[in-house]
Design a protein around this motif. Structure first.
Motif, PDB file in Angstrom:
ATOM      1  N   GLN A   1      33.034  28.137 -15.181  1.00 40.72           N
ATOM      2  CA  GLN A   1      34.192  28.097 -14.280  1.00 40.72           C
ATOM      3  C   GLN A   1      33.830  28.666 -12.904  1.00 40.72           C
ATOM      4  O   GLN A   1      34.236  28.126 -11.870  1.00 40.72           O
ATOM      5  CB  GLN A   1      35.363  28.879 -14.923  1.00 40.72           C
ATOM      6  N   PHE A   2      33.060  29.751 -12.892  1.00 33.55           N
ATOM      7  CA  PHE A   2      32.686  30.348 -11.604  1.00 33.55           C
ATOM      8  C   PHE A   2      31.621  29.523 -10.886  1.00 33.55           C
ATOM      9  O   PHE A   2      31.583  29.507  -9.662  1.00 33.55           O
ATOM     10  CB  PHE A   2      32.276  31.809 -11.775  1.00 33.55           C
TER      11      PHE A   2
ATOM     12  N   ALA B   1      30.626  26.333  -6.206  1.00 36.85           N
ATOM     13  CA  ALA B   1      30.255  25.033  -5.628  1.00 36.85           C
ATOM     14  C   ALA B   1      31.339  24.560  -4.655  1.00 36.85           C
ATOM     15  O   ALA B   1      31.054  24.052  -3.567  1.00 36.85           O
ATOM     16  CB  ALA B   1      30.060  24.001  -6.737  1.00 36.85           C
ATOM     17  N   HIS B   2      32.609  24.776  -5.042  1.00 39.83           N
ATOM     18  CA  HIS B   2      33.729  24.359  -4.190  1.00 39.83           C
ATOM     19  C   HIS B   2      33.789  25.179  -2.913  1.00 39.83           C
ATOM     20  O   HIS B   2      34.041  24.657  -1.829  1.00 39.83           O
ATOM     21  CB  HIS B   2      35.037  24.529  -4.980  1.00 39.83           C
ATOM     22  N   PHE B   3      33.510  26.473  -3.035  1.00 39.48           N
ATOM     23  CA  PHE B   3      33.617  27.382  -1.900  1.00 39.48           C
ATOM     24  C   PHE B   3      32.406  27.259  -0.963  1.00 39.48           C
ATOM     25  O   PHE B   3      32.564  27.156   0.259  1.00 39.48           O
ATOM     26  CB  PHE B   3      33.729  28.820  -2.414  1.00 39.48           C
TER      27      PHE B   3
ATOM     28  N   ASP C   1      31.761  19.173  -0.166  1.00 38.30           N
ATOM     29  CA  ASP C   1      31.286  17.835   0.214  1.00 38.30           C
ATOM     30  C   ASP C   1      29.805  17.622  -0.040  1.00 38.30           C
ATOM     31  O   ASP C   1      29.126  16.928   0.734  1.00 38.30           O
ATOM     32  CB  ASP C   1      31.619  17.544   1.697  1.00 38.30           C
ATOM     33  N   THR C   2      29.282  18.242  -1.075  1.00 34.74           N
ATOM     34  CA  THR C   2      27.895  17.990  -1.459  1.00 34.74           C
ATOM     35  C   THR C   2      27.883  17.326  -2.832  1.00 34.74           C
ATOM     36  O   THR C   2      28.909  17.278  -3.525  1.00 34.74           O
ATOM     37  CB  THR C   2      27.092  19.309  -1.575  1.00 34.74           C
TER      38      THR C   2
ATOM     39  N   ALA D   1      30.608  17.544  -5.987  1.00 31.88           N
ATOM     40  CA  ALA D   1      31.120  16.307  -6.593  1.00 31.88           C
ATOM     41  C   ALA D   1      30.827  16.283  -8.096  1.00 31.88           C
ATOM     42  O   ALA D   1      31.628  15.788  -8.889  1.00 31.88           O
ATOM     43  CB  ALA D   1      30.491  15.096  -5.907  1.00 31.88           C
ATOM     44  N   ALA D   2      29.680  16.856  -8.492  1.00 30.55           N
ATOM     45  CA  ALA D   2      29.281  16.805  -9.897  1.00 30.55           C
ATOM     46  C   ALA D   2      30.094  17.769 -10.762  1.00 30.55           C
ATOM     47  O   ALA D   2      30.376  17.463 -11.922  1.00 30.55           O
ATOM     48  CB  ALA D   2      27.790  17.128 -10.032  1.00 30.55           C
ATOM     49  N   VAL D   3      30.471  18.935 -10.218  1.00 26.02           N
ATOM     50  CA  VAL D   3      31.063  19.957 -11.094  1.00 26.02           C
ATOM     51  C   VAL D   3      32.544  20.271 -10.856  1.00 26.02           C
ATOM     52  O   VAL D   3      33.228  20.754 -11.748  1.00 26.02           O
ATOM     53  CB  VAL D   3      30.258  21.296 -11.040  1.00 26.02           C
TER      54      VAL D   3
END
Ligand code: HEM
Ligand code: HEM
Length: 183
Positions: A26-27, A32-34, A38-39, A43-45
């Protein structure tokens, strides 16, 4: 005396380590979002963040119920700071997904984690719900991560203290034990 039993039971250990692994994932998605918006990584996770968060909410409720049922059989905390730390972990484990689900509901959008229709959605928006989630979810999420890092650090530090190796309490029983005959 229950407090002299040196181990957490099987159910508690399964919940602890299973959920520790899920929190790890989850972290990773949150980071990845933070940090990598846009990578390809995001997009994968990122797609798993909401469904996994909803699953964690369910597991946390089960874990809370189990902690109450099991309370007299658990090893006593080594000190007050450990008790308060675990209490804070519980509080944040509940609050973080709860405010996210509140925001999700208030947005009026349908929500169906793993294809299970949890929220059918509606016209419009409930603003206080989206506001509470917007302010607190990410913030408290990072506080929880900081607390987990501290928790792991303290577990490792306590290994070096005589008579306070709390990590073994969360590991499978080794050798024979009067209660269980070895496991
Ligand atoms: C225990 C479970 C959860 C943890 C530990 C967690 C953690 C986090 C963290 C640390 C962030 C900040 C990332 C950033 O700043 O970009 C975040 C963002 C987000 N989370 Fe969660 N989350 C959980 C559950 C959920 C659930 C159940 C949902 C929705 C149903 C959700 C939806 C979101 C959304 C939409 C964002 C991006 C917007 C924001 O920063 O608030 N999360 N999550
Ligand atoms: C590698 C990661 C981890 C290690 C090494 C670790 C280690 C431990 C140890 C040794 C204990 C027993 C402490 C004692 O009896 O005083 C414990 C209990 C606990 N841990 Fe962790 N932990 C980890 C990850 C996590 C995570 C990710 C969470 C929550 C998000 C968490 C929440 C708790 C809680 C609430 C307790 C109290 C007992 C219970 O309800 O399960 N731990 N942990």
């Amino acid at each position: 005396m229950p407090s002299h039993i040196p181990h957490y039971g099987r159910v508690s250990r399964l919940l602890h380590w299973g959920m520790a692994a899920l929190f790890g994932v989850q972290f990773i998605t949150a980071i990845a979002h933070f940090a990598f918006p846009d990578t390809a990584l995001e997009a994968a996770v990122w797609g798993t963040h909401k469904p996994l968060g909803a699953l964690l909410m369910l597991l946390i409720v089960l874990r809370l119920v189990w902690a109450v049922v099991d309370r007299t059989r658990r090893p006593a905390s080594v000190n007050l700071a450990a008790s308060l730390g675990h209490l804070a972990l519980y509080a944040l484990m509940v609050a973080v997904p709860l405010v996210a689900l509140l925001r999700q509901y208030g947005s009026g959008r349908a929500f169906a984690p793993f294809g299970i229709l949890l929220m059918p959605g509606f016209e419009g928006e409930i603003e206080w719900m989206t506001a509470v989630g917007g302010i607190f979810h990410g913030l408290l999420g990072w506080v929880l991560l900081a607390l987990i890092v501290g928790h792991v650090g303290m577990a490792l530090l306590h290994r070096r203290m005589a008579g306070e190796d709390v990590l073994v309490r969360m590991l499978p029983r080794l050798g024979t034990h009067p209660d269980t005959g070895g496991r």
